[in-house]
Design a protein around this motif. Structure first.
Motif, short mmCIF file in Angstrom:
data_model
loop_
_atom_site.label_atom_id
_atom_site.label_comp_id
_atom_site.label_asym_id
_atom_site.label_seq_id
_atom_site.Cartn_x
_atom_site.Cartn_y
_atom_site.Cartn_z
N LEU B 680 37.39 58.33 -29.14
CA LEU B 680 37.21 57.88 -30.51
C LEU B 680 36.50 58.93 -31.34
N ARG B 681 35.80 59.83 -30.67
CA ARG B 681 35.01 60.78 -31.43
C ARG B 681 35.84 61.95 -31.90
N GLN B 682 37.06 62.04 -31.48
CA GLN B 682 37.89 63.13 -31.97
C GLN B 682 38.21 62.88 -33.43
N GLY B 683 38.30 63.96 -34.16
CA GLY B 683 38.75 63.86 -35.54
C GLY B 683 37.65 63.41 -36.47
N PHE B 688 31.10 65.13 -39.19
CA PHE B 688 29.84 65.47 -39.84
C PHE B 688 28.74 65.77 -38.83
N THR B 689 28.96 65.41 -37.62
CA THR B 689 27.92 65.55 -36.62
C THR B 689 28.45 66.35 -35.44
N ARG B 690 27.61 67.14 -34.86
CA ARG B 690 28.00 67.86 -33.67
C ARG B 690 26.90 67.74 -32.63
N THR B 760 20.93 70.98 -40.08
CA THR B 760 22.14 71.67 -39.61
C THR B 760 22.15 71.85 -38.10
N THR B 761 21.08 71.47 -37.45
CA THR B 761 21.12 71.52 -35.99
C THR B 761 22.18 70.56 -35.45
N TYR B 765 28.16 70.98 -42.44
CA TYR B 765 28.46 70.78 -43.86
C TYR B 765 29.96 70.76 -44.11
N HIS B 766 30.65 71.74 -43.56
CA HIS B 766 32.08 71.85 -43.85
C HIS B 766 32.86 70.89 -42.95
#
Lengths: 269, 768
Positions: B680-683, B688-690, B760-761, B765-766
């Motif tokens: 589910l986390r794909q796409g 916005f989060t990594r 940004t940790t 943003y993009h």
């Protein structure tokens, strides 16, 4: 004192508002460098206008030069904050920007130094018995030498000892131009040495000759006063040399910087 | 130069008789006095100013027009990334990123005072020349490089669901941000171009906080409350099944890191699940998804009232009964007359409720019958998207084409059910043996050739005693229950015991319909498998005994137990089965489970019930996936009732119940058919989060952050006793076994002066 207090208060308030504005613009992704840059450019133009104001004396509505001077001082201090925000409180990296930053630094620091000089030198000059106009000092110095010649050579037949000392020691002091070291930090050491030598000559002189020696000492002191005035007033002239010349150089660099920034900044146009 | 005119004080030593100059000339050691020449300081200052300005301008012009002007004018060194790329550009590096790079001073000056007319290309546009693959140029200047509408939608979702940061969208959505607003170049080789202050992030976000460790919003959705596609009981598997099977219990056995996406992927079904669950998934033989079913019509009453529906199968004649299936509604819906009927009758319209004296109802029934025949005709001619508005296939035909059987299948249906109307010299398929299962993705001619049931029928024909002959035994009093009883639970082939096949007379008498078409295979049941008098009951018993039923816990065992029996009772004709399966190319019809599952896979035509239906063939059945895709895509013209019915047809426990055991979104309680995949986390959900598991797993165990939820943690003793039993985990309720991830799990390390704690940790943003 009260005026200085209010002026400093206004300066602090203005720089605080400017700083808050810069922080707000940076946080909200506005290009604060444009704002700070143009503010700095305008401020420096206004500071430079003080020089033109002094040349224009026929327009009373321009205000008193003294008021301009006060504004010049406080606005000049305010540009430190503007410049700091403009370069993000870091040292410029590029060659041209370093030149521009250096020019600003020279102008600003020379301005601060001039402020110190204009505040300290008048008190020191006032301590001298006679006041001299800077441009008259060379003539006065020459005239003083002539007077010394007449004093000593007028009694040459009866006072050969004094004449011999004058020719070998005192005349050199009276005719000499002081060094850069003296011009930067004038002192009475040379004068005191000459006078000490003249005093030590007293035991070889008759009372009349001693009187002539005393007159010569007076001329030596007068020469020292002239040199003192020359040095301090020269300092006041010299920092203006640097301040003004670098101001125009700074203005030239600023215009080029403005053109470059407009041409290279890009943005979504 | 001018001589000073100064008024000197009187000289007390003036002596007219003394010529000092002569004395001085005669006195050794004294210098003659020189004339004093005074230069105005103002003039000196002007000369100095002009000299310095001239020197400055000369230096600038020389530098700007030199070949190395870039190095002189650049505000600083480039970062390593850009410097390496531009190294091959020679002296023209500036023009790669700056429109004015190749221009001259006069152009720059004109550009400054003309508002940018001489250098029209913006710097950001030049940035996108290289970065357009990762950033959409259309939204590059927008916040988060996405549309304001999408930001607004995300804001609403974030605020209402997760209570995380939303966005100010009123005033800043139309603002354009140049790349240089954040990415500050010319600050040195090691400068971080992506650095952005936390305060800048919070300038746009509604939720303000001081630092991550102090008051960052809690992770209210990770991982326990997050919508999950796969239902997996970690406790059961880790403490019971895996030890029993001597499987690896490390998390990394199933959760595989992917350096490109920074998420832990779930290993595929084939990699980690199929060894245990593969046989049970393949053995599904539940009631199928009905695509179309002809209702039972009382043609006599219709004819009496002047309503002609043309030919109607005898198997579907009798007292009014049956209903229009949801998938058939989907095809029929856009026909105007059908829509009108739908308004009057609704989706739950039952033909059995028709009052024979109600002419309107009779007309509606007739219209629906004709529409079904029309639909069959269209399907037989091949559905082309956009060319048939009457059957309602224009809007959805393209999607439906992905899972519908080929037109030949429907031609065969027409020939079987409406023999008189469709009999032609060129169409002789009605002479062939029914029924024929079709795999939707196989070529029709190949399928017909491989029709495994053809052999069965041939065997039945040769052994007439084993076949229940329908027309003679059909009773007009056949009721609804009898039709329900004729499900595939009942008609699926049974293990062939080699003895003559004798139809159960009781059931044959009840369920067989009049009709020329031979119905599905009916064989004699062993004593323990005989259907009861009630067809429903028979069906239930069949389910209990059906080795392919997924609800049979010992289904695999049952199939295995049947092996010897099948081997000993090979059918006389061995049809060809799907070559792509693991099964042998030629298999006895009833011998191995592989052959059986292939036989029952795909599309089926039930001539006795006049029904077309589909049953899944394997894990990730493509047709069911396509059906679900059609529903999820919302191709149903906003008809929520029909959407619900179609969704129900997939989520029906009897249809896809086996899927719903693991695919949580398919369960009857699922709010919607979210997705099949576990990722589910794909796409969009993770853009916005990594989070990069890899560096964390170097020092920490998985359980450092993913802690067992309270029931599992507190019931270790119960788990111990349960793990020794053969039952499933009684504590498992379908939710995650893990507690929601808390901020403190991260902020223990990610705090000031310990580990990065800036926005940004974890957030990017993009976004795409």
């Amino acid at each position: 004192m009260r005026r200085r207090f209010w002026s400093a208060g206004i300066l602090i308030a203005a720089t605080s508002i400017f700083s808050w504005l810069m922080i707000y613009l940076k946080r909200n992704f506005y290009n604060s460098n444009w704002i700070s840059g143009y503010a700095l450019f305008g401020a420096i133009l206004f500071l430079a206008a003080f020089h033109w104001r002094k040349k224009i004396t026929v327009l009373p509505w321009l205000g008193r030069a003294a008021a301009w001077m006060q504004f010049h001082i406080y606005l000049g201090i305010g540009t430190f904050v503007m410049f700091g925000w403009h370069v993000n409180w870091t040292l410029p990296n590029g060659v041209f920007e370093r030149c521009l930053g250096s020019a600003y630094a020279i102008v600003a620091l020379s301005g601060l130094f001039g402020l110190y000089l204009t505040r300290s030198i008048p008190h020191r000059l006032a301590a001298v018995k006679r006041q001299f106009i800077f441009e008259q000092i060379p003539v006065l110095r020459m005239e003083l030498i002539k007077r010394a010649h007449r004093l000593v050579f007028g009694s040459l037949e009866s006072n050969e000892t004094l004449a011999r000392v004058y020719v070998n020691r005192v005349a050199a002091f009276l005719e000499s131009k002081r060094s850069w070291a003296y011009a930067w930090a004038p002192s009475g050491g040379g004068c005191r040495r000459i006078i000490a030598e003249l005093i030590s000559l007293d035991r070889y002189l008759s009372p009349a000759q001693r009187e002539t020696s005393r007159d010569l000492m007076g001329l030596v002191r007068e020469k020292d006063d002239l040199d003192f005035h020359w040095a301090l007033q020269g300092q006041l002239k010299a920092w203006q040399f640097l301040h003004l010349a670098m101001t125009y150089s700074l203005l030239t660099l600023m215009v080029v910087h403005l053109i470059l920034v407009h041409a290279f900044s890009g943005g979504w146009r | 130069m001018s001589e000073a005119r100064i008024e000197l004080p009187p000289d007390p030593y003036q002596r007219p008789d003394l010529d000092c100059d002569r004395v001085v000339m005669e006195m050794p050691g004294l210098q003659p006095l020189r004339q004093v020449r005074i230069l105005s300081w103002r003039k000196r200052r002007r000369i100095a100013v002009l000299a310095v300005m001239g020197l400055t301008i000369a230096t600038l012009l020389a530098a700007i027009h030199s070949s190395n002007r870039g190095a002189f004018l650049a505000p600083g060194p480039l970062t390593n990334h850009h410097a390496q790329i531009l190294a091959g550009q020679g002296g023209d590096q500036c023009s790669v990123c700056h429109g004015a790079g190749s221009s001259q001073l006069w152009t720059w000056t004109a550009d400054t005072f003309s508002g940018g007319q001489f250098c029209p290309t913006s710097q950001s546009e030049l940035c996108l020349k290289c970065h357009q693959k990762s950033i959409a140029p259309a939204f590059a200047p927008s916040a988060h490089t996405t549309s304001s509408q999408r930001l607004a939608a995300i804001t609403e979702k974030q605020i209402t669901r997760f209570q995380l940061a939303g966005f100010h969208t009123e005033s800043k959505d139309d603002r354009k941000l140049a790349c240089g607003a954040c990415h500050l170049e010319h600050h040195g080789a090691e400068f971080n171009l992506a650095q952005i202050a936390d305060a800048q992030c919070q300038a746009c976000h509604l939720r303000q906080f001081d630092s991550f460790e102090s008051n960052h919003p809690e992770f209210s959705i990770l991982p326990g409350r997050r919508a999950r596609a796969i239902q997996f009981d970690h406790a059961t598997h880790l403490q019971k099944y895996f030890p029993e099977k001597k499987k690896e219990t490390q998390c990394s056995a199933c959760h595989i890191g992917d350096p490109s996406q920074n998420v832990m992927h779930l290993a595929s079904f084939e990699q980690v699940c199929s060894e245990c669950h593969g046989p049970s998934v393949k053995a599904v033989a539940d009631p199928a998804i009905v695509l179309l079913e002809l209702p039972i019509l009382d043609l006599a009453i219709l004819k009496k009232n002047g309503i002609d529906v043309g030919e109607w199968p005898q198997a579907a004649q009798g007292d009014f009964d049956g209903q229009i299936q949801p998938w058939a509604w989907k095809f029929l819906l856009e026909q105007p007359e059908i829509s009108a009927i739908l308004v009057r009758r609704g989706f739950d319209f039952q033909f059995g409720d028709i009052d024979p004296t109600d002419l309107t109802a009779l007309k509606d029934a007739g219209a629906l019958a004709r529409a079904l025949k029309h639909l069959l005709g269209k399907l037989a001619n091949g559905v082309q998207a956009g060319n048939d508005t009457k059957s309602g296939l224009n809007a959805t035909g393209e999607s439906l084409h992905n899972f519908l059987p080929p037109p030949q299948f429907f031609q065969d249906v027409q020939t079987r059910w409406f023999a008189k109307e469709n009999r032609s010299p060129t169409n002789l398929s009605y002479l062939w043996d029914p029924p024929s299962p079709f795999l939707s993705w196989q070529d029709q001619s190949e399928l017909l050739a491989k029709n495994p049931l053809a052999g069965i029928h041939a065997a039945n024909v040769t052994d007439s005693q084993s076949v229940a002959t329908r027309p003679e035994q059909y009773s007009p009093s056949e009721n609804k229950a009898s039709r329900e009883g004729s499900s595939w639970d009942e008609i699926q082939p049974l293990p062939y015991d080699g003895s003559p096949r004798v139809a159960d007379e009781k059931n044959a008498g009840k369920n067989d319909r009049p009709g020329a078409n031979p119905g599905p295979l009916r064989v004699t049941q062993p004593e323990h498998q005989s259907p009861s008098n009630s067809t429903q009951q028979a069906s239930g018993e069949w389910l209990a005994q059906n080795p392919l039923s997924k609800r049979n816990e010992n289904r695999t065992d049952s199939i295995e137990n049947l092996e010897p029996q099948r081997k000993n009772n090979a059918p006389p004709i061995a049809p060809i089965v799907n070559q792509s399966t693991e099964a042998p190319a030629i298999e006895p019809v009833f011998s191995p489970p592989h052959a059986t599952e292939i036989i029952f896979a795909g599309w089926y035509r039930d001539d006795r019930a006049c029904r077309i239906e589909y049953r899944s063939i394997a894990h990730a059945d493509p047709v069911i996936v396509q059906m679900k895709s059609v529903i999820d895509r919302g191709d149903l013209a906003g008809n929520q009732s029909l959407t619900g019915l179609l969704r129900l047809s997939l989520t029906n426990e009897r249809v896809t119940g086996n899927c719903a055991q693991c695919h949580l979104a398919l369960s009857p309680n699922g709010q919607q058919l979210a997705g099949w995949k576990s990722e589910l986390r794909q796409g969009k959900a993770r853009e916005f989060t990594r989070f990069d598991h890899a560096p964390h797993l170097l020092q920490l165990e998985c359980v450092h952050c993913h802690r067992w939820s309270e029931p599992e943690a507190q019931s270790s003793s119960r788990l111990a006793s349960w793990s020794n039993s053969k039952e499933s985990n009684p504590e498992f309720s379908g939710r995650s076994n893990f507690s929601p991830l808390t901020r403190s799990a991260c902020s223990n390390c990610h705090r000031q002066n310990q580990a990065p704690n800036s926005c940004t940790t974890c957030h990017r943003y993009h976004v795409d």
